[in-house]
Design a protein around this motif. Structure first.
Motif, PDB file in Angstrom:
ATOM      1  N   VAL A  26      -6.457   5.929 -11.222  1.00 15.02           N
ATOM      2  CA  VAL A  26      -5.324   6.565 -11.891  1.00 15.02           C
ATOM      3  C   VAL A  26      -4.699   5.585 -12.870  1.00 15.02           C
ATOM      4  N   ARG A  27      -4.457   6.029 -14.073  1.00 10.78           N
ATOM      5  CA  ARG A  27      -3.778   5.223 -15.079  1.00 10.78           C
ATOM      6  C   ARG A  27      -2.464   5.901 -15.434  1.00 10.78           C
ATOM      7  N   LEU A  28      -1.359   5.159 -15.201  1.00  7.02           N
ATOM      8  CA  LEU A  28      -0.044   5.703 -15.491  1.00  7.02           C
ATOM      9  C   LEU A  28       0.687   4.776 -16.456  1.00  7.02           C
ATOM     10  N   PRO A  29       1.538   5.325 -17.322  1.00  3.79           N
ATOM     11  CA  PRO A  29       2.338   4.452 -18.195  1.00  3.79           C
ATOM     12  C   PRO A  29       3.284   3.613 -17.358  1.00  3.79           C
ATOM     13  N   GLU A  30       3.480   2.361 -17.787  1.00  2.35           N
ATOM     14  CA  GLU A  30       4.306   1.437 -17.024  1.00  2.35           C
ATOM     15  C   GLU A  30       5.780   1.745 -17.170  1.00  2.35           C
ATOM     16  N   THR A  31       6.556   1.258 -16.175  1.00  2.00           N
ATOM     17  CA  THR A  31       8.002   1.288 -16.268  1.00  2.00           C
ATOM     18  C   THR A  31       8.443   0.137 -17.165  1.00  2.00           C
ATOM     19  N   LEU A  63      -8.794   5.089   6.266  1.00  2.00           N
ATOM     20  CA  LEU A  63      -8.786   6.193   5.310  1.00  2.00           C
ATOM     21  C   LEU A  63      -7.622   6.063   4.335  1.00  2.00           C
ATOM     22  N   ALA A  64      -6.447   5.703   4.852  1.00  2.58           N
ATOM     23  CA  ALA A  64      -5.281   5.523   3.982  1.00  2.58           C
ATOM     24  C   ALA A  64      -5.513   4.379   3.001  1.00  2.58           C
ATOM     25  N   ALA A  65      -6.103   3.284   3.497  1.00  2.00           N
ATOM     26  CA  ALA A  65      -6.378   2.146   2.617  1.00  2.00           C
ATOM     27  C   ALA A  65      -7.382   2.517   1.535  1.00  2.00           C
ATOM     28  N   THR A  66      -8.405   3.269   1.910  1.00  2.00           N
ATOM     29  CA  THR A  66      -9.422   3.674   0.946  1.00  2.00           C
ATOM     30  C   THR A  66      -8.843   4.590  -0.124  1.00  2.00           C
ATOM     31  N   CYS A  67      -8.023   5.546   0.292  1.00  2.00           N
ATOM     32  CA  CYS A  67      -7.412   6.474  -0.667  1.00  2.00           C
ATOM     33  C   CYS A  67      -6.453   5.747  -1.606  1.00  2.00           C
ATOM     34  N   GLY A  68      -5.692   4.793  -1.056  1.00  2.00           N
ATOM     35  CA  GLY A  68      -4.783   4.021  -1.896  1.00  2.00           C
ATOM     36  C   GLY A  68      -5.531   3.190  -2.916  1.00  2.00           C
ATOM     37  N   ALA A  69      -6.635   2.554  -2.473  1.00  2.00           N
ATOM     38  CA  ALA A  69      -7.436   1.746  -3.390  1.00  2.00           C
ATOM     39  C   ALA A  69      -8.059   2.615  -4.474  1.00  2.00           C
ATOM     40  N   PHE A  70      -8.564   3.795  -4.093  1.00  2.00           N
ATOM     41  CA  PHE A  70      -9.163   4.711  -5.057  1.00  2.00           C
ATOM     42  C   PHE A  70      -8.126   5.132  -6.100  1.00  2.00           C
ATOM     43  N   CYS A  71      -6.914   5.430  -5.633  1.00  2.00           N
ATOM     44  CA  CYS A  71      -5.842   5.829  -6.542  1.00  2.00           C
ATOM     45  C   CYS A  71      -5.514   4.694  -7.508  1.00  2.00           C
ATOM     46  N   PHE A  72      -5.464   3.466  -6.985  1.00  6.73           N
ATOM     47  CA  PHE A  72      -5.097   2.321  -7.826  1.00  6.73           C
ATOM     48  C   PHE A  72      -6.104   2.100  -8.946  1.00  6.73           C
ATOM     49  N   TYR A  73      -7.381   2.233  -8.627  1.00  9.20           N
ATOM     50  CA  TYR A  73      -8.426   1.937  -9.607  1.00  9.20           C
ATOM     51  C   TYR A  73      -8.741   3.111 -10.532  1.00  9.20           C
TER      52      TYR A  73
END
Length: 245
Positions: free
Chosen positions: A231-236, A219-229
């Motif tokens: 969510v778009r955030l401005p880079e550092t 579940l943690a892996a799935t949520c992390g993958a979903f967030c990665f694909y």
């Protein structure tokens, strides 16, 4: 691009072996632990070796022997093992841009573990294309052989080792989490990766606190993958070495 033969790139695979050596500090203790747990669960040394050689899936192996030993249905055991390994759906697209065309990749992907992915994601973009296949071969082969050797040692002499050095039995369970922490921390230079990793950590911790330990990892892996694909955030100001996000 022409096919790149492993045997023609000795410098690449030697570099991969050398750079994968630090991984052994986490691989071998965990493999010893698996070998010991597997034999205690009723598996023979040969069966333990077959699991580490063919399945070669770290946490999934612990789950596999535990569920088989507890009498879980085979279909459920296979389903849960595959569910934990669904994280490879995230790994492959992130490595694909750096993989030169070669007939060796379908065979080499057996060696794609969490740690090899983290190392390859940082190193492959820095290597000339002609050395990437060889580098991956060397790093993955060393990790695979060390896992098999550690499993054999745990199956044959695990109980003797832990009885002679009791502290070893206390340290082994922390080897894999410590190795993951070392590999994960550099990814926090990217906001997108930081968001995905933080989501995975938070979900995993929440599942542990409420007692959902079996489903926590997938579940943690799935949520992390979903967030990665999603969510778009401005880079550092520090660029992501993988060239993404």
């Amino acid at each position: 691009m022409s096919d790149i033969g492993i045997s023609r790139r000795p410098q690449g695979w030697l570099m991969g072996v050398r750079e994968a050596v630090p991984l052994l500090g986490g691989y071998i203790p965990v493999a010893i632990s698996f070998g010991l747990i597997s034999t205690q669960a009723g598996f023979s040394t040969a069966e333990t070796m077959a699991i580490s050689t063919l399945i070669y899936a770290g946490a999934s192996q612990f789950l596999f022997v535990g569920m088989i030993a507890s009498g879980s249905p085979l279909w459920l055991t296979v389903a849960m093992t595959l569910l934990i390994n669904v994280r490879h759906v995230v790994y492959a697209p992130n490595l694909a841009p750096w993989l030169p065309r070669s007939r060796w990749w379908p065979w080499l992907m057996h060696g794609l573990t969490d740690q090899i992915f983290a190392l390859a994601h940082s190193r492959l973009p820095q290597l000339p294309e002609s050395q990437r296949v060889g580098w991956f071969f060397g790093a993955a082969l060393l990790a695979w052989l060390s896992w098999i050797a550690g499993s054999l040692l745990g199956a044959v002499a695990g109980e003797w080792l832990t009885s002679r050095w009791p502290l070893l039995g206390e340290v082994m369970p922390f080897a894999l989490p410590a190795l993951f922490v070392v590999l994960i921390v550099p990814r926090f230079t990217s906001r997108r990766w930081a968001a995905a990793l933080s989501t995975s950590v938070a979900v995993g911790l929440l599942c542990t606190l409420i007692g959902l330990t079996n489903i926590g990892i997938p579940l943690a892996a799935t949520c992390g993958a979903f967030c990665f694909y999603m969510v778009r955030l401005p880079e550092t100001t520090t660029p992501d070495r993988g060239g993404r996000a």
